[in-house]
Design an enzyme around this catalytic site. Structure first.
Site, short mmCIF file in Angstrom:
data_model
loop_
_atom_site.label_atom_id
_atom_site.label_comp_id
_atom_site.label_asym_id
_atom_site.label_seq_id
_atom_site.Cartn_x
_atom_site.Cartn_y
_atom_site.Cartn_z
N MET A 1 32.75 41.52 -43.45
CA MET A 1 33.37 42.23 -44.56
C MET A 1 33.13 43.73 -44.41
O MET A 1 32.20 44.16 -43.77
CB MET A 1 32.82 41.73 -45.89
CG MET A 1 33.14 40.27 -46.15
SD MET A 1 32.51 39.72 -47.74
CE MET A 1 33.07 38.02 -47.69
N ASN A 304 25.08 37.05 -39.97
CA ASN A 304 26.42 37.50 -40.31
C ASN A 304 26.55 38.99 -40.02
O ASN A 304 25.87 39.81 -40.64
CB ASN A 304 26.71 37.26 -41.80
CG ASN A 304 28.01 37.92 -42.24
OD1 ASN A 304 29.10 37.42 -41.99
ND2 ASN A 304 27.91 39.08 -42.89
N GLU A 305 27.38 39.33 -39.05
CA GLU A 305 27.79 40.71 -38.74
C GLU A 305 26.65 41.63 -38.31
O GLU A 305 26.81 42.84 -38.28
CB GLU A 305 28.56 41.33 -39.93
CG GLU A 305 29.86 40.61 -40.21
CD GLU A 305 30.70 41.27 -41.30
OE1 GLU A 305 30.20 42.17 -41.99
OE2 GLU A 305 31.86 40.86 -41.48
N ASP A 306 25.51 41.09 -37.92
CA ASP A 306 24.41 41.94 -37.48
C ASP A 306 24.73 42.63 -36.15
O ASP A 306 24.30 43.77 -35.91
CB ASP A 306 23.12 41.12 -37.36
CG ASP A 306 22.53 40.82 -38.73
OD1 ASP A 306 23.30 40.71 -39.69
OD2 ASP A 306 21.30 40.70 -38.84
#
Length: 689
Positions: A1, A304-306
């Site tokens: 996101m 998530n998205e690291d």
């Protein structure tokens, strides 16, 4: 996101040596969404605020706490069973770990009350284990592909005919694989269950409340049943929330929903000092032991998205360096957690379930790489995609009933009010929302009509995405699935397709039709009006196709009509294809052609598929942008987009958000609507205020 950024340097001089970078600096704490201090605290990360939720900090245990006193107990029970390739037998070992003085454990496996096998096993070194062989087991499938039988596995300890403890767990037997093969599109990424390739249309699940204890078992069931009713086969438990309640996974087992489970790391660069790693190790171990019996869980992902954060800040990462100890000396030491520590724990506790370092992740390539791994796609869905779309979405307003709940003052009841803006936490949302509307629709000052337009934007965007990506499932599995935000944590404008009060937005129904077992798709070539300065194209290509998740071929009829948006009359001969044989579990191209647009008359293309005269699926393609269509209300609906009936609490609609064309009757059933109740209101595009 999308995310906003806060960052500060790591702290603790005593920890610097083990994780210092080449410049002898402590690695930075970086957090996109929420305060950077959250990365050092092992609690729900979204409590620091996210781009769809407020900052509402909680403290203390939120699950029950109790004191147990016992002579002996079954501390853990698990089965490591594997189906053979032909699915005719399950073999493996059942284990029970016990605490206290006890000599034997009685194991039993039952199905629907019938005892399949029973064994009494001696305890050695606080553990009892027994090898088992199960011939022709009943298999667990995701919904839409088969049934969900659940075996009951139990371990009981007793002394002098007195039961001291008994633990029971329900397990489903299935063979699940993450298929990653080199192919003409790069490297595949899709799931196969019991030998059947599964297109994973589904959602990203965030906690359904900022205060988790308020989510009742009944509410969990309503949420998850809504997924099944909408044809969603997978949910991804997102890494910024929590490992969910036991009832969540029990219901996924029962209902046949596949679970992609993130470990709880999100949108940050995490530290790796020894005490922190010890905490992560214990957290992962406990949760794997708690969840490993659930047949619904088919994937664990590290975060998530690291890795997107790593890219955005230019942190050190050499994919070819395979020495975990060297990763600790870079300014991105969190790689040690995702590529060494968590895989190690997975191998020890849950070796038969695939692990993926993060979402998105592309094995050494940029996380935006469309040829391998999974991708988060927040751009033009119609033209961009990947091998598996782990996140995508479009913002919109919640329903008017929900808005009236949180907007107390009538002076604030307009889209640009302070209250509205406060209930949208996305960065730059005012500009983005305005751009979406101006580029596509004639804007309006009427609040309910404005809400309808934002929801129609979301519905159309997700439909375009899903229509294309499911088509690409095809015969070569170019796209293995796509997941979007299902739910909200509070009352807000967000990417969710169902709002906080479980009120479905139009996109829920649109996606449901795209995910039907058999669905027809139609699409004309996109024409970029902004580039051509509002000049129409002379000719546009179009195509019609059928997608199916059926494992057998079937024969159907296809009809394509060309209808004037202004008059509702057919302006070209109907095209009929009878006896179309479809591909099993794939995409069947039916026909293609050219639309001559030089007359200037806007045409809607309406396609439907039927068997023995019964319509299985319909789809329409409208000239765009919608703002150029006539807004004359002729007293009756001839053709229209986005006919949306009111979502009333206690009333269950069989369908909604419909496109209407002449001669194509559509019936919507409204369960729970009382005879004496007021009729449901509705809105549609170009309806006068």
């Amino acid at each position: 996101m999308t995310f906003a950024v806060l960052a500060f340097l790591g702290f603790g001089a005593s920890n610097t040596a083990s994780i210092s970078s080449k410049e002898n600096r402590s690695p930075p704490f970086i957090a996109c969404n929420g305060g950077a201090g959250r990365v050092a605290v092992r609690k729900a990360q979204y409590h620091w605020g996210w781009d769809w939720g407020p900052i509402l900090m909680t403290a203390g245990p939120w699950r029950p706490v109790w004191l147990e006193m016992y002579h002996a107990r079954v501390a853990d029970l698990w089965a490591q069973l594997e189906l053979d390739r032909n699915l005719q037998a399950a073999t493996g070992t059942v284990h029970a770990r016990v605490e206290g003085k006890v000599d034997f454990v009685t194991f039993a496996l039952t199905l629907r009350g019938e005892v399949i096998w029973q064994n009494v096993v001696r305890v050695e070194n606080d553990c009892a284990s027994v090898e088992t062989y199960l011939e022709k087991p009943q298999l667990w499938y995701p919904h839409g592909y088969g049934s969900q039988p659940l075996y009951e596995l139990s371990a009981e300890i007793s002394t002098d005919d007195i039961t001291l403890d008994k633990v029971t767990k329900h397990i489903g037997l299935r063979r699940s694989e993450l298929v990653q093969n080199n192919d003409c599109h790069g490297k595949s990424f899709y799931f196969r269950v019991n030998g059947v390739d599964v297109f994973c249309g589904g959602n990203c699940w965030i906690p359904a409340d900022n205060f988790i204890p308020r989510i009742t078992k009944d509410k969990y069931r309503k949420w998850l049943q809504m997924m099944v009713d909408g044809g969603q086969v997978m949910t991804r438990v997102w890494g910024g929330g929590v490992f969910e309640e036991e009832i969540f996974y029990d219901l996924c087992d029962e209902l046949g929903i596949l679970v992609w489970q993130d470990f709880m790391f999100a949108c940050a660069s995490y530290p790796v000092w020894p005490e922190f790693l010890d905490s992560v190790r214990e957290e992962a171990t406990q949760n794997l032991r708690r969840l490993r019996h659930h047949s619904s869980i088919v994937m664990f992902a590290g975060s998530n998205e690291d890795y997107q954060v790593r890219e955005s800040f230019g942190l050190e990462y050499d994919f070819n360096d395979k020495d975990p100890s060297s990763w600790l000396k870079t300014n991105y030491p969190a790689r040690y957690i995702f590529e060494y520590l968590l895989p190690l724990i997975m191998a020890q506790e849950l070796p038969n379930v695939p692990y993926w370092p993060s979402s998105p992740y592309s094995e050494g390539k940029p996380t935006s790489d469309p040829l391998t791994g999974d991708i988060h796609q927040w751009n033009v869905f119609e033209s961009l995609g990947g091998r598996f779309v782990g996140e995508f979405g479009m913002e919109e307003f919640p329903h008017i009933q929900t808005i009236r709940y949180f907007v107390e003052s009538s002076s604030e009841l307009h889209p640009q009010s302070h209250t509205f803006d406060f209930h949208n936490k996305a960065d730059g949302h005012e500009r983005r929302m305005a751009t979406y509307l101006v580029e596509n629709f004639k804007t309006t000052a009427n609040l309910e009509a404005y809400i309808h337009l934002t929801q129609l934007i979301q519905s159309e965007a997700l439909m375009y995405a899903y229509r294309r990506w499911r088509k690409e499932w095809g015969g070569n599995r170019k796209c293995g699935g796509a997941l979007w935000q299902m739910n909200d944590v509070w009352l807000c404008t967000s990417w969710a397709i169902v709002d906080y009060f479980l009120r479905k937005k139009p996109a829920y129904y649109t996606i449901s039709r795209c995910l039907a077992p058999i669905a027809i798709g139609i699409q004309r070539q996109h024409h970029e009006w902004s580039v051509s300065h509002a000049r129409p194209a002379n000719n546009l290509l179009f195509s019609v196709w059928i997608v199916s998740n059926k494992t057998k071929k079937f024969i159907a009829d296809v009809k394509l009509r060309f209808i004037s948006v202004d008059t509702g009359k057919e302006v070209r001969n109907t095209i009929i294809r009878k006896g179309v044989t479809t591909l099993e579990n794939g995409t069947t191209e039916v026909l293609s052609g050219v639309i001559d647009t030089r007359s200037g008359e806007p045409l809607v293309l309406a396609a439907r598929i039927s068997i023995d005269g019964v319509c299985l699926s319909r789809d329409t393609d409208w000239p765009q942008p919608f703002k150029y269509l006539s807004s004359n209300d002729r007293g009756v609906i001839i053709t229209t987009i986005g006919l949306v009936f009111e979502e009333r609490d206690g009333v269950l609609l069989s369908d909604n958000a419909l496109d209407i064309v002449p001669g194509d009757e559509q019936i919507v059933e409204a369960k729970g609507l009382q005879t004496a109740s007021k009729s449901l209101s509705w809105l549609y595009l170009c309806q006068e205020d």
